[in-house]
Design an enzyme around this catalytic site. Structure first.
Site, PDB file in Angstrom:
ATOM      1  N   ARG A 176      -8.428  11.329  40.188  1.00 21.95           N
ATOM      2  CA  ARG A 176      -9.569  12.244  40.308  1.00 21.95           C
ATOM      3  C   ARG A 176     -10.896  11.517  40.216  1.00 21.95           C
ATOM      4  O   ARG A 176     -11.930  12.051  40.653  1.00 21.95           O
ATOM      5  CB  ARG A 176      -9.446  13.383  39.290  1.00 21.95           C
ATOM      6  N   GLU A 231      -0.619   8.689  24.109  1.00 24.61           N
ATOM      7  CA  GLU A 231      -0.159   9.411  22.927  1.00 24.61           C
ATOM      8  C   GLU A 231       1.365   9.252  22.802  1.00 24.61           C
ATOM      9  O   GLU A 231       1.899   9.032  21.732  1.00 24.61           O
ATOM     10  CB  GLU A 231      -0.549  10.879  23.069  1.00 24.61           C
TER      11      GLU A 231
HETATM   12  P1  AMP Z   1      -7.587   9.292  28.250  1.00 29.51           P
HETATM   13  O1  AMP Z   1      -7.065   7.966  28.670  1.00 29.51           O
HETATM   14  O2  AMP Z   1      -6.843   9.865  27.078  1.00 29.51           O
HETATM   15  O3  AMP Z   1      -9.081   9.296  28.019  1.00 29.51           O
HETATM   16  O4  AMP Z   1      -7.291  10.311  29.431  1.00 29.51           O
HETATM   17  C1  AMP Z   1      -8.122  10.360  30.537  1.00 29.51           C
HETATM   18  C2  AMP Z   1      -7.347  10.444  31.816  1.00 29.51           C
HETATM   19  O5  AMP Z   1      -6.260  11.373  31.734  1.00 29.51           O
HETATM   20  C3  AMP Z   1      -8.233  10.946  32.933  1.00 29.51           C
HETATM   21  O6  AMP Z   1      -7.909  10.223  34.110  1.00 29.51           O
HETATM   22  C4  AMP Z   1      -7.906  12.423  33.060  1.00 29.51           C
HETATM   23  O7  AMP Z   1      -7.856  12.810  34.404  1.00 29.51           O
HETATM   24  C5  AMP Z   1      -6.545  12.586  32.390  1.00 29.51           C
HETATM   25  N1  AMP Z   1      -6.528  13.628  31.346  1.00 29.51           N
HETATM   26  C6  AMP Z   1      -6.356  13.432  30.019  1.00 29.51           C
HETATM   27  N2  AMP Z   1      -6.364  14.569  29.339  1.00 29.51           N
HETATM   28  C7  AMP Z   1      -6.567  15.550  30.245  1.00 29.51           C
HETATM   29  C8  AMP Z   1      -6.707  16.990  30.158  1.00 29.51           C
HETATM   30  N3  AMP Z   1      -6.634  17.642  29.000  1.00 29.51           N
HETATM   31  N4  AMP Z   1      -6.935  17.667  31.307  1.00 29.51           N
HETATM   32  C9  AMP Z   1      -7.023  17.014  32.491  1.00 29.51           C
HETATM   33  N5  AMP Z   1      -6.889  15.680  32.638  1.00 29.51           N
HETATM   34  C10 AMP Z   1      -6.683  14.948  31.538  1.00 29.51           C
END
Ligand code: AMP
Length: 173
Positions: free
Chosen positions: A61, A98
């Protein structure tokens, strides 16, 4: 009403892709031309301010928001992709999720030493994905001058994993 049209369009999908996660579905924003334009233009202001000379989009995205910005500003656009997608010589970074782990990759010639890179994604959650992308840019000798996203899940504290990086988010939950 929020400052951006996108805010009221973002759709919460509980328990997707796994129980306990509330997925922020941005597809209604993409289907609303005025909201999408407003969001891209606001993100573009931040990219311009950063003085970046290359834009990095995070699969997948981050590509949606990053490419119109790169196109409009006349910046090179480079991609961070999941393992196994890039055909040429690449560098890889493995990071913990996670549950389990993930690997992201970038082509070795994507960033030139000394280039100033701004990284774009749709959403900042724990910051793991952004942090891995920063390591890819730095691994190729580039400097990260900013990270921008449409949505920041503030309660997950992703900013704390990106110390020293300027973070621009349009909508925080
Ligand atoms: P993080 O690495 O935990 O910061 O997760 C970010 C990545 O995971 C991004 O590329 C987001 O598109 C996706 N992502 C993580 N959590 C969500 C969520 N609750 N809703 C949509 N996309 C998420």
């Amino acid at each position: 009403m929020g400052a951006y049209l996108a805010e009221s369009l973002i759709r919460d999908i509980p328990d997707f892709p796994q129980p306990g996660i509330i997925f922020k579905d941005i597809t209604p924003v993409l289907q609303h031309p005025a909201a999408f334009r407003e969001a891209v233009e606001a993100m573009m202001v931040n990219v311009r301010k950063s003085g970046a000379d290359v834009l990095v989009g995070i699969e997948s995205r981050g590509f949606i928001f990053g490419t119109p910005i790169a196109y409009e500003l006349g910046l090179p656009f480079v991609v961070t992709r999941k393992q196994g997608k890039l055909p040429y010589d690449r560098i890889s970074i493995n990071y913990d999720l996670e549950y389990g782990s993930n690997t992201v990759e970038m082509h070795r010639d994507a960033i030139l030493p000394g280039q100033k890179a701004y990284i774009v994604d749709d959403l900042l959650a724990t910051g793991g994905t952004a942090s891995a992308s920063i390591q890819l840019v730095e691994g190729l000798g580039g400097h990260v001058v900013g990270f921008g996203c449409l949505i920041e899940l503030s309660f997950l504290g992703g900013r704390n994993n990106l110390k020293g990086i300027s973070i621009d988010s349009l909508i925080a939950f």
